[in-house]
Design a protein around this motif. Structure first.
Motif, mmCIF file in Angstrom:
data_model
loop_
_atom_site.group_PDB
_atom_site.id
_atom_site.type_symbol
_atom_site.label_atom_id
_atom_site.label_comp_id
_atom_site.label_asym_id
_atom_site.label_seq_id
_atom_site.Cartn_x
_atom_site.Cartn_y
_atom_site.Cartn_z
ATOM 1 N N LEU A 175 72.073 -4.409 -39.019
ATOM 2 C CA LEU A 175 71.549 -5.690 -38.532
ATOM 3 C C LEU A 175 70.604 -5.514 -37.351
ATOM 4 O O LEU A 175 69.624 -6.241 -37.207
ATOM 5 C CB LEU A 175 72.703 -6.606 -38.123
ATOM 6 N N LEU A 176 70.900 -4.554 -36.488
ATOM 7 C CA LEU A 176 70.098 -4.426 -35.268
ATOM 8 C C LEU A 176 68.862 -3.558 -35.474
ATOM 9 O O LEU A 176 67.830 -3.811 -34.872
ATOM 10 C CB LEU A 176 70.952 -3.823 -34.145
ATOM 11 N N TYR A 177 68.986 -2.535 -36.304
ATOM 12 C CA TYR A 177 67.873 -1.601 -36.363
ATOM 13 C C TYR A 177 67.213 -1.463 -37.731
ATOM 14 O O TYR A 177 66.016 -1.646 -37.864
ATOM 15 C CB TYR A 177 68.322 -0.210 -35.879
ATOM 16 N N LEU A 178 68.001 -1.137 -38.718
ATOM 17 C CA LEU A 178 67.393 -0.842 -40.023
ATOM 18 C C LEU A 178 66.694 -2.059 -40.629
ATOM 19 O O LEU A 178 65.814 -1.918 -41.477
ATOM 20 C CB LEU A 178 68.450 -0.314 -40.994
ATOM 21 N N LEU A 196 69.017 11.913 -42.351
ATOM 22 C CA LEU A 196 68.887 13.365 -42.135
ATOM 23 C C LEU A 196 69.509 13.812 -40.820
ATOM 24 O O LEU A 196 69.864 14.983 -40.674
ATOM 25 C CB LEU A 196 67.407 13.774 -42.173
ATOM 26 N N THR A 197 69.663 12.893 -39.869
ATOM 27 C CA THR A 197 70.231 13.270 -38.562
ATOM 28 C C THR A 197 71.669 13.758 -38.693
ATOM 29 O O THR A 197 71.981 14.864 -38.214
ATOM 30 C CB THR A 197 70.128 12.097 -37.573
ATOM 31 N N PHE A 247 65.181 5.169 -32.080
ATOM 32 C CA PHE A 247 66.286 4.314 -32.514
ATOM 33 C C PHE A 247 66.895 4.808 -33.814
ATOM 34 O O PHE A 247 68.115 4.739 -34.001
ATOM 35 C CB PHE A 247 65.798 2.870 -32.657
ATOM 36 N N SER A 248 66.069 5.308 -34.730
ATOM 37 C CA SER A 248 66.622 5.799 -35.992
ATOM 38 C C SER A 248 67.435 7.072 -35.755
ATOM 39 O O SER A 248 68.503 7.245 -36.342
ATOM 40 C CB SER A 248 65.518 6.054 -37.015
#
Lengths: 135, 492
Positions: free
Chosen positions: B101-104, B116-117, B143-144
């Motif tokens: 909700l906040l980033y993706l 991948l992180t 952020f990702s």
């Protein structure tokens, strides 16, 4: 007859439309204020849901002491603090959204301008071909 | 060094040629790796922790958008954690919902980085990530990467506490809940890593964009040092028990790997083959745009079909040769060497769905060609032209040019369509057709204004006007009449 210049231009236009043209087209249908306003409203809703989830998680985390202290604590000040944190959180998130989507809108408009210029060039090529055929 | 450059060029050609297969294969490999790592670290639900099922899921992900890999990975994680404990699944679900909700929601394209992180952390090569992303991406990728770090350390906490969670009484939901959340929030290593990676990405991004020599190398080293410094300082402050040797070794390894990646992948424009389709009033176009690759090879493999175009009545061999050459050229468009250094441009190849006049005429031209004259050296490398038609048509253009020189215009419709000066092509074809067979002592002249009559220049001396010519001819007539009269008088 096939005009190579026209096919080249149409190829590039189709390639753009298949790729980033889809997102930019959606952006292009909105005015700047409407687009950014829509995204900010979505962000406010998302931030509200997230804030609700975080508050619920905090209450569940500390449920025992919360339930035991609920009659003792000052609910008004507690609610006031919650609202202040909510406003800060949602306000900050909305500002980030505003900045991000303003940048995206500006970049999309530049690409859309190039796209429409290419469409005008295509139209000019069509008109030229029609004139050549009439001759 | 030259060998490495050739390998790099080979890789670029390979990628541009087989991009259609490489991208799904890449997605398959990444998806399989992610699913196997999840099963390996979290395999609490035995029903779904089966390798064939992972293969099937990975195969499905290879044909779907990249975000589906994250969707399937999240579903697998939730199922495994649900098998462990419902509270754990609830906490992990909350983390996923918050990240989504906040980033993706705002950056769906960076799903791959978020995925991948944790994979890089699980494979013990995390320090490659911030440097690579700083060189390739933007500061917003912080952020990702942060989301990926949160996911990894959440799952790491679940793995480490799985025994303790199992041992807790099943009725004590609240205590389980608190236990798991403490394990996530109070994880100082996670905070230090987020700060270190964020700072590294920002530093690498700004340093590599500076106007200095070897900016990329300097950015790599500065980024690696920044990362190592912050991790070690964080270890001192919060006692995260990070291994000094591990950090330094990982940093050196990261520099090496990034340098190799930089050589092979960065600074290059891996232009992709694009397939588009569109239509106009007359045709449907199915276009395949194949990027040209700058080639600097010592061995030229220019295919010269023939030097001159003798007029002969044996078109077949030349035609077949032209057709074969055309077919070869179409297949090897990306590998064709025009000259030593050709400019990078997009070459489009079109295959028309309807059998059009151009196609027929291209075939006719190939058959009729007296010899496949001209060579690929003469082909323009600048314009993006239609592949198959271009090859055959350009052959016709070359034939046309040579034939014109020989004053034997063997014309076909394809010449008109493929001529670069398309505006005059129609008139040229008409004139050439009219003049076919006329041989005015090599004085045949193709005019661009549509005039198809006799050549008015025949018989005129240089600089002479028509009036002067008429006067000259009348004088000649008068002289001939006088000469006849004198002869008759003398005979009398």
């Amino acid at each position: 007859m096939i005009s190579e210049a026209r096919v080249k231009l149409m190829t590039r236009l189709a390639s753009y439309e298949q790729g980033e043209g889809k997102e930019n087209a959606e952006i292009g249908t909105y005015f700047r204020g409407d687009y950014i306003g829509l995204q900010v409203i979505k962000s406010v809703i998302s931030a509200t849901i997230c804030y609700g989830i975080v508050i619920a998680t905090m209450i569940l985390y500390d449920s025992e002491s919360f339930l035991s202290d609920i009659y003792k604590m000052d609910i008004v000040s507690y609610a006031k603090n919650m609202i202040i944190y909510y406003v800060i959180f949602v306000g900050g998130y909305s500002i980030i959204t505003y900045i991000l989507y303003s940048i995206r809108y500006r970049k999309a408009r530049i690409k859309l301008k190039t796209y429409f210029n290419n469409l005008r060039r295509l139209q000019a090529l069509y008109q030229k071909e029609r004139k050549d055929r009439v001759r | 060094m030259i060998k490495l450059l050739e390998i790099r060029e080979y890789l670029r050609r390979f990628y541009s040629k087989y991009e259609l297969y490489i991208v799904p294969a890449g997605k398959f490999i990444i998806a399989l790796l992610v699913f196997l790592l999840i099963n390996g670290n979290l395999g609490y639900m035995e029903k779904i922790a089966k390798v064939p099922l992972m293969f099937v899921l990975a195969l499905a992900c290879s044909f779907l958008p990249v975000s589906f890999i994250l969707f399937f990975a999240a579903a697998l994680i939730l199922l495994h954690t649900y098998a462990l404990s419902m509270e754990v699944a609830a906490v992990v679900g909350i983390v996923f919902v918050l990240i989504f909700l906040l980033y993706l929601r705002m950056s769906p394209k960076e799903v791959l980085i978020t995925m991948l992180t944790p994979v890089a952390f699980a494979l013990h090569i995390p320090y490659i990530l911030p440097i690579t992303i700083g060189l390739v991406g933007s500061p917003a990728s912080v952020f990702s990467v942060g989301s990926g770090i949160v996911i990894y350390y959440t799952l790491n906490a679940v793995t480490q506490m799985s025994n303790a969670i199992d041992s807790l009484d099943s009725e004590k939901t609240a205590s389980k809940f608190r236990f798991i959340i403490d394990g996530i929030i109070q994880n100082k290593t996670m905070m230090v890593m987020i700060v270190a990676f964020a700072a590294t990405i920002i530093v690498v991004y700004f340093v590599h964009r500076m106007n200095i020599d070897h900016a990329w190398t300097v950015a790599t080293i500065v980024g690696a040092l920044t990362n190592a410094l912050i991790v070690l300082v964080g270890d001192l402050m919060f006692v995260t028990r990070a291994s000094l040797l591990g950090v330094l070794g990982g940093t050196v390894l990261a520099i090496g790997v990034v340098y190799v990646l930089k050589f092979f992948m960065f600074n290059l424009d891996y232009a992709r083959t694009e397939r588009v389709q569109f239509e106009d009033d007359e045709y449907y176009y199915y276009v395949k745009a194949v990027p040209k690759i700058t080639l600097q090879e010592t061995n030229k493999t220019v295919k010269k079909v023939s030097a001159k175009a003798p007029v002969s009545d044996k078109p077949k061999s030349g035609g077949i040769k032209a057709e074969k050459t055309a077919e070869n050229a179409t297949e090897k468009t990306a590998e064709r060497r025009v000259k030593k250094e050709s400019s990078l441009a997009g070459a489009a190849s079109a295959v028309k769905s309807n059998s059009s006049a151009a196609k027929k005429s291209a075939g006719t031209a190939a058959q009729k060609s007296t010899s496949a004259s001209g060579s690929y050296d003469s082909l323009s490398a600048n314009d993006a032209l239609l592949g198959e038609t271009r090859v055959v048509a350009e052959k016709s253009v070359d034939e046309g040019r040579v034939v014109k020189k020989a004053a034997n215009p063997v014309m076909s419709a394809s010449q008109s369509t493929s001529n670069a000066g398309a505006a005059r092509s129609t008139s040229n074809s008409r004139i050439a057709g009219d003049l076919a067979g006329r041989r005015n002592q090599g004085q045949t002249r193709v005019r661009n204004d549509g005039y198809a009559g006799p050549n008015p220049s025949v018989g005129m001396t240089n600089g002479e006007t028509i009036a002067e010519r008429i006067r000259r001819e009348r004088l000649k007539e008068a002289e001939s009449i006088d000469a006849d009269r004198l002869r008759r008088q003398n005979s009398d």
